[in-house]
Design a protein around this motif. Structure first.
Motif, PDB file in Angstrom:
ATOM      1  N   UNK A  59       0.829  -1.197   0.000  1.00 50.73           N
ATOM      2  CA  UNK A  59       0.000   0.000   0.000  1.00 50.73           C
ATOM      3  C   UNK A  59       0.869   1.254   0.000  1.00 50.73           C
ATOM      4  N   UNK A  60       0.323   2.322  -0.591  1.00 49.73           N
ATOM      5  CA  UNK A  60       1.042   3.596  -0.701  1.00 49.73           C
ATOM      6  C   UNK A  60       0.264   4.640   0.084  1.00 49.73           C
ATOM      7  N   UNK A  61       0.992   5.348   0.933  1.00 49.87           N
ATOM      8  CA  UNK A  61       0.400   6.343   1.816  1.00 49.87           C
ATOM      9  C   UNK A  61       0.345   7.690   1.086  1.00 49.87           C
ATOM     10  N   UNK A  62      -0.839   8.276   0.981  1.00 52.91           N
ATOM     11  CA  UNK A  62      -0.971   9.549   0.251  1.00 52.91           C
ATOM     12  C   UNK A  62      -0.180  10.682   0.904  1.00 52.91           C
ATOM     13  N   UNK A  63      -0.035  10.632   2.226  1.00 55.20           N
ATOM     14  CA  UNK A  63       0.719  11.701   2.896  1.00 55.20           C
ATOM     15  C   UNK A  63       2.186  11.631   2.456  1.00 55.20           C
ATOM     16  N   UNK A  64       2.714  10.419   2.371  1.00 60.06           N
ATOM     17  CA  UNK A  64       4.101  10.231   1.908  1.00 60.06           C
ATOM     18  C   UNK A  64       4.242  10.729   0.468  1.00 60.06           C
ATOM     19  N   UNK A  67       4.342  14.458   0.385  1.00 57.09           N
ATOM     20  CA  UNK A  67       5.650  14.944   0.832  1.00 57.09           C
ATOM     21  C   UNK A  67       6.657  14.871  -0.304  1.00 57.09           C
ATOM     22  N   UNK A  68       6.605  13.769  -1.038  1.00 56.07           N
ATOM     23  CA  UNK A  68       7.531  13.606  -2.165  1.00 56.07           C
ATOM     24  C   UNK A  68       7.244  14.649  -3.254  1.00 56.07           C
ATOM     25  N   UNK A  69       5.978  14.891  -3.511  1.00 55.66           N
ATOM     26  CA  UNK A  69       5.632  15.887  -4.533  1.00 55.66           C
ATOM     27  C   UNK A  69       6.083  17.275  -4.093  1.00 55.66           C
ATOM     28  N   UNK A  70       5.959  17.564  -2.811  1.00 57.78           N
ATOM     29  CA  UNK A  70       6.415  18.873  -2.323  1.00 57.78           C
ATOM     30  C   UNK A  70       7.922  18.999  -2.476  1.00 57.78           C
ATOM     31  N   UNK A  71       8.644  17.890  -2.181  1.00 51.01           N
ATOM     32  CA  UNK A  71      10.104  17.920  -2.373  1.00 51.01           C
ATOM     33  C   UNK A  71      10.446  18.220  -3.823  1.00 51.01           C
ATOM     34  N   UNK A  72       9.639  17.710  -4.740  1.00 47.59           N
ATOM     35  CA  UNK A  72       9.925  17.921  -6.160  1.00 47.59           C
ATOM     36  C   UNK A  72       9.257  19.174  -6.714  1.00 47.59           C
ATOM     37  N   UNK A 587      11.089   0.225  -3.012  1.00 47.24           N
ATOM     38  CA  UNK A 587      11.290   1.645  -2.761  1.00 47.24           C
ATOM     39  C   UNK A 587      10.915   1.960  -1.310  1.00 47.24           C
ATOM     40  N   UNK A 588      11.532   3.009  -0.730  1.00 45.14           N
ATOM     41  CA  UNK A 588      11.304   3.308   0.692  1.00 45.14           C
ATOM     42  C   UNK A 588       9.819   3.421   1.055  1.00 45.14           C
ATOM     43  N   UNK A 589       9.030   4.152   0.265  1.00 48.27           N
ATOM     44  CA  UNK A 589       7.610   4.281   0.599  1.00 48.27           C
ATOM     45  C   UNK A 589       6.714   3.522  -0.373  1.00 48.27           C
ATOM     46  N   UNK A 590       7.275   2.474  -0.976  1.00 48.44           N
ATOM     47  CA  UNK A 590       6.493   1.601  -1.866  1.00 48.44           C
ATOM     48  C   UNK A 590       6.105   2.201  -3.207  1.00 48.44           C
ATOM     49  N   UNK A 591       6.718   3.329  -3.591  1.00 49.46           N
ATOM     50  CA  UNK A 591       6.357   3.857  -4.904  1.00 49.46           C
ATOM     51  C   UNK A 591       7.526   4.596  -5.533  1.00 49.46           C
ATOM     52  N   UNK A 592       7.422   4.788  -6.853  1.00 52.41           N
ATOM     53  CA  UNK A 592       8.332   5.698  -7.542  1.00 52.41           C
ATOM     54  C   UNK A 592       7.534   6.466  -8.567  1.00 52.41           C
ATOM     55  N   UNK A 593       8.032   7.662  -8.874  1.00 49.22           N
ATOM     56  CA  UNK A 593       7.311   8.536  -9.792  1.00 49.22           C
ATOM     57  C   UNK A 593       7.946   8.432 -11.159  1.00 49.22           C
ATOM     58  N   UNK A 594       7.163   7.996 -12.130  1.00 49.51           N
ATOM     59  CA  UNK A 594       7.719   7.769 -13.458  1.00 49.51           C
ATOM     60  C   UNK A 594       7.741   9.054 -14.261  1.00 49.51           C
ATOM     61  N   UNK A 595       6.726   9.881 -14.068  1.00 49.27           N
ATOM     62  CA  UNK A 595       6.606  11.050 -14.912  1.00 49.27           C
ATOM     63  C   UNK A 595       5.878  12.170 -14.202  1.00 49.27           C
ATOM     64  N   UNK A 596       6.300  13.376 -14.477  1.00 48.77           N
ATOM     65  CA  UNK A 596       5.559  14.540 -13.987  1.00 48.77           C
ATOM     66  C   UNK A 596       5.211  15.373 -15.212  1.00 48.77           C
TER      67      UNK A 596
END
Ligand SMILES: *Cc1c(COP(=O)(O)O)cnc(C)c1O
Length: 671
Positions: A59-64, A67-72, A587-596
Motif C-alpha cells: 500500500x502507498x500512503x498519500x501523505x508520503x 511529501x515527495x511531490x512537495x520535495x519535487x 522503494x522506501x515508501x512503496x512507490x516511484x514517480x515515473x513522470x511529472x
C-alpha cells in the motif's frame, strides 16, 4: 454498517474534549468501503492510502506521496495516476469473464475492447493495451479523431477495433482501407443511411466490407444515462431496418459481411436486471440471424459496467446493485441460455467497458486554501453607543445560555434574532444605526445562532424542524479549495454526479466541522453540493479544523473515467499537473514517480482565447512606458513591474502552493 455507529458531529465547544476516534470510524463515516473497492483504505496512521494491486500486498500512503511531490516542487492541485490500478482493473475484468466462461462452460471466448473516449490520454490507452495484451484486448472509437488515434495501436494479429459513432465517407473509406490491410476493424452501422454510404464507398473501391450493426432494443437502460438505449435512442437500427440490411447483404451474396451485433444501453447501468433483458433480446436477434445463415461472430454488449461511487445519495440514487463477477456471470449465462435454447453456436462476447477500467486509477489531490466560518461575538468590541437592537440580542444570548431552556424556547429565540437582524438592517439603511453597531448586531446574531444549533442538535427533535435545518445550512463552513469544479469534476456540475472526497490526513482525529467545498471560479455553481458520507444529510463534508501552517489536502477519488479528460476551462483554469506513480515494494515508501506532466500555464490558456504573450507584453509595456514618461514611476520600478507581469505567463492558473510559511490556513470570520 449501521448509520447509528457513527457518532454525531458536535461543535468543538459542545464536545467534552478528546473523544475516542479511530481510522476505522473515519472509514465508516466516509463510506470508504462502499467506493474504495479493494483499492482505497485508511491506514493506522489515519492517512488515506491506495493498494495499487487491489489486494493487501502493498500500500502507498498519500501523505508520503504528497511529501515527495512537495520535495519535487510539483504544485497542487495535482492529478495522480496509479498505473498499477489501471492494470489491475484490466486484469480483474478479463479474469471475471474467464471465470464466468469456465463456470458456464461457454463454448466461445471474451474479447474486451477499451472505449478510448472514457480517457483518451495516450499513456492510459497504452497502459490498458499493455495489461490487456495477454487477453487479446482491443479498442473502441466513437469519432474521427479517436479512429485516427486508435488505428496505429492495432499491433497484434487480429486485434479488434470497434468503430461506433457517426461516420462520414472519409472515415468509412479509411476503415475499408484498414480492412484491406488485414486489420480487424469493424464499423458499426448506427443508421441505415450509414450502411448505404458504406456500400457505395466499398463498391467504388471494389471491396466487400465487414460491418457491425447497432440494434435499437426495446429494453431501456436505467439511471441517468438511460437515454442511450431504448427504442427512441439517438443511435441504432430498428428491427425492420436490420432485416432490410440483412436482405440487402443476402441479395449481394455477402451475408458473412455482417460480423457483429451491438447494443449500448447507457453508462453506469444501475440495475443488472435491465442488462439481462437487453442481453436476451439481442441474443434472440443473433440466434434468428444465425439460423437464417448469417454467421455473426460477435455480440458486443457495449459499456455500462457500473462503478460504485458510494451508496446513499441524497436524491435516492442507489449504488450499482452488482459487482464485476456478477456482471460477467450475468452476461455469459444470459447469452448461453438463449443460444442453447435456440441451438445455435455461442458468439465471441465483446464488451466496451470504459468507466469500470479507468475510474479508480486517478485521484485528484486538492489543498484547502482557507476555511470561512461564521464567527461569534467572542471577538467583537462593543461600540461606545449601544442600541436597542444590541441590547435585545444580548438579552437573548443570556437567555439561551440558560441550560434549562426547552427546545421550543430555543426555536422561539431563533425567530426573535431573525426579526432583530432584519430590523437592524432596515434601520441601518435608513441611517438610524451606525456601521459599527451593525457589526455588533451581526456578530451577536451569529454567536446566538451557533449556540442555538449546539443546543438543538443533541435534542434530536423528530421530524427535524425547518429552523434547525436552516441553522445547519447557515452555519456550515465554506472551505475554499484550490481547484475548479468545471476543469476537474465536470460531471458533478453537469449531471449532478457524486464523487467520494475525503481528507487524506488526520483521519485518526474526529472531523468536528461541517464544510461545503467551494472552488476558485467566480461561478456560484463552482462548489461541491453533495457528498458521500454515512450521515443522513449529504449537503456537507465532515472535515477537520484547519491548523495554521499545516496544509490540509482533500483527495477526490474515482476521477479516472470521463472527468480528467472532459475538463472545461471556465475562468481559464487549466489542466492540472499530473504525476504517474508506480508501486514497488523495494522503494522506501512503496512507490516511484515515473513522470511529472506540468499543468497548463497561463499563456497556454490565454492562447485558447486568442491572447498571445508578445502582444500582451507589448501592450503592457506601452502602459508602463507612458507612466515612466509621465514621471509616475522610476524606470527601474517600471521595468520590474513589467517583468513581474511577464513572469506570470509561465506560471500555473491555480493558486500558489500552500505549505511552509504561506500556508496561512487562516480562519476568517464572515457574516
Ligand atoms: C460511452 C460508451 C461506452 C463506455 O461506457 P462505460 O459505461 O464507460 O463503460 C461504450 N460504448 C459506447 C457505444 C459508448 O457510447
Amino acid at each position: 454498517m449501521a448509520d447509528s455507529a457513527v457518532p454525531p458531529i458536535r461543535e468543538p465547544s459542545a464536545a467534552s474534549g478528546q473523544d475516542a476516534w479511530t481510522p476505522e470510524a473515519s472509514a465508516e463515516l466516509y463510506r470508504v468501503e462502499s467506493w474504495g473497492d479493494s483499492f482505497f483504505t485508511i491506514n493506522e496512521q489515519g492517512h488515506a492510502s491506495v493498494r495499487p494491486f487491489g489486494d493487501e500486498r502493498l500500500s502507498i500512503d498519500f501523505v508520503k506521496l504528497i511529501e515527495e511531490l512537495e520535495r519535487r516542487a510539483v504544485g497542487a492541485p495535482v492529478l495522480v495516476r496509479f498505473q498499477d490500478v489501471l492494470q489491475a482493473r484490466v486484469r480483474m475484468l478479463n479474469e471475471a469473464f474467464a471465470a464466468a466462461i469456465e463456470e458456464a462452460q461457454y463454448g466461445n471466448r471474451y474479447n474486451g475492447v477499451y472505449p478510448i473516449k472514457v480517457n483518451q490520454l495516450h499513456e492510459v490507452v497504452e497502459e490498458v493495451l499493455d495489461a490487456g495484451r495477454k487477453y487479446g484486448m482491443g479498442l473502441e472509437c466513437g469519432s474521427k479523431g479517436e479512429l485516427i488515434a486508435c488505428l496505429p495501436h492495432l499491433t497484434e494479429e487480429g486485434m479488434l477495433l470497434v468503430c461506433n459513432g457517426v461516420k462520414d465517407r472519409t472515415m468509412l473509406s479509411l476503415i475499408l482501407s484498414s480492412q484491406r490491410l488485414g486489420l480487424n476493424v469493424v464499423p458499426v452501422m448506427e443508421k441505415y443511411s450509414e450502411f448505404e454510404t458504406l456500400l457505395a464507398v466499398a463498391d467504388a473501391q471494389g471491396l466487400t466490407p465487414r460491418l457491425g450493426v447497432r440494434v435499437r432494443l426495446a429494453t431501456r437502460g436505467s439511471g441517468r444515462w438511460s437515454e442511450s438505449g431504448g427504442a427512441r435512442s439517438k443511435f441504432g437500427l430498428s428491427v425492420p431496418e436490420l432485416v432490410r440490411l440483412v436482405a440487402e447483404l443476402e441479395r449481394r451474396g455477402k451475408p458473412e459481411a455482417l460480423a457483429l451485433l451491438h447494443f449500448h444501453i447507457g453508462s453506469q447501468i444501475i440495475d443488472i436486471q435491465v442488462l439481462k433483458r437487453a442481453l436476451k433480446e439481442i441474443t434472440q436477434i443473433y440466434a434468428s440471424l444465425v439460423r437464417r445463415g448469417i454467421g455473426i461472430k460477435y455480440i458486443d454488449i457495449g459499456g455500462g459496467l457500473g462503478v460504485s461511487y458510494g451508496a446513499g445519495h441524497a436524491r435516492g440514487e442507489a449504488g450499482v446493485n452488482y459487482g464485476l463477477q456478477e456482471y460477467a456471470n450475468a452476461v455469459v449465462f444470459a447469452i448461453k441460455e438463449v443460444c442453447d435454447a435456440q441451438e445455435v453456436p455461442t458468439p465471441i462476447i465483446v464488451s466496451e467497458s470504459g468507466r469500470a477500467i479507468t475510474a479508480h486509477h486517478s485521484v485528484l489531490l486538492v489543498p484547502v486554501l482557507e476555511g470561512h466560518r461564521r464567527n461569534g461575538a467572542d471577538r467583537c468590541e462593543l461600540p461606545a453607543d449601544t442600541h436597542a437592537a444590541i441590547e435585545s440580542l444580548k438579552k437573548i444570548l443570556d437567555n439561551v445560555r440558560n441550560p434549562d431552556r426547552e427546545p421550543e424556547e430555543l426555536i422561539e429565540a431563533y425567530h426573535d434574532i431573525e426579526e432583530v437582524r432584519i430590523e437592524a438592517h432596515t434601520l441601518f439603511s435608513l441611517g438610524y444605526l451606525e456601521l459599527d453597531q451593525l457589526a455588533v448586531v451581526e456578530e451577536l446574531y451569529w454567536s446566538i445562532a451557533r449556540e442555538l444549533l449546539a443546543r438543538l442538535r443533541p435534542a434530536e427533535i423528530d421530524p427535524t424542524p425547518a429552523e434547525v435545518l436552516e441553522l445547519e445550512e447557515k452555519l456550515t463552513d465554506r472551505y475554499l479549495c484550490d481547484f475548479s469544479v468545471f476543469q476537474s469534476i465536470l460531471d458533478h456540475w453537469a449531471i449532478d454526479q457524486s464523487f467520494p472526497i475525503i481528507p487524506i490526513d488526520r483521519l485518526d482525529e474526529k472531523p468536528e466541522r461541517r464544510a461545503v467545498l467551494v472552488d476558485l471560479t467566480c461561478d456560484s455553481d463552482g462548489k461541491v453540493s453533495h457528498y458521500i458520507s454515512a450521515l443522513d444529510d449529504k449537503s456537507f463534508l465532515p472535515v477537520h479544523s484547519l491548523v495554521d501552517g499545516r496544509p490540509y489536502y482533500l483527495g477526490f477519488f474515482l476521477m479516472g473515467a470521463y472527468q480528467d479528460i472532459m475538463g472545461d476551462t471556465h475562468n481559464l483554469f487549466g489542466r492540472v499537473p499530473e504525476v504517474h506513480v508506480y508501486a514497488d515494494a523495494e522503494e522506501p515508501d512503496n512507490f516511484w514517480i515515473e513522470r511529472i506532466i506540468p499543468g497548463a500555464t497561463v499563456h497556454e490558456m490565454l492562447a485558447q482565447v486568442q491572447y498571445f504573450p508578445n502582444d500582451l507584453s507589448r501592450r503592457m509595456s506601452d502602459i508602463v512606458k507612458r507612466k515612466i514618461d509621465a514621471g509616475q514611476v522610476r524606470p527601474t520600478m517600471g521595468m520590474e513591474i513589467l517583468a513581474q507581469y511577464v513572469a506570470c505567463f509561465n506560471g500555473t492558473t491555480y493558486c500558489d502552493a500552500p505549505g511552509g510559511q504561506q500556508a496561512a490556513a487562516r480562519e476568517r470570520g464572515q457574516g
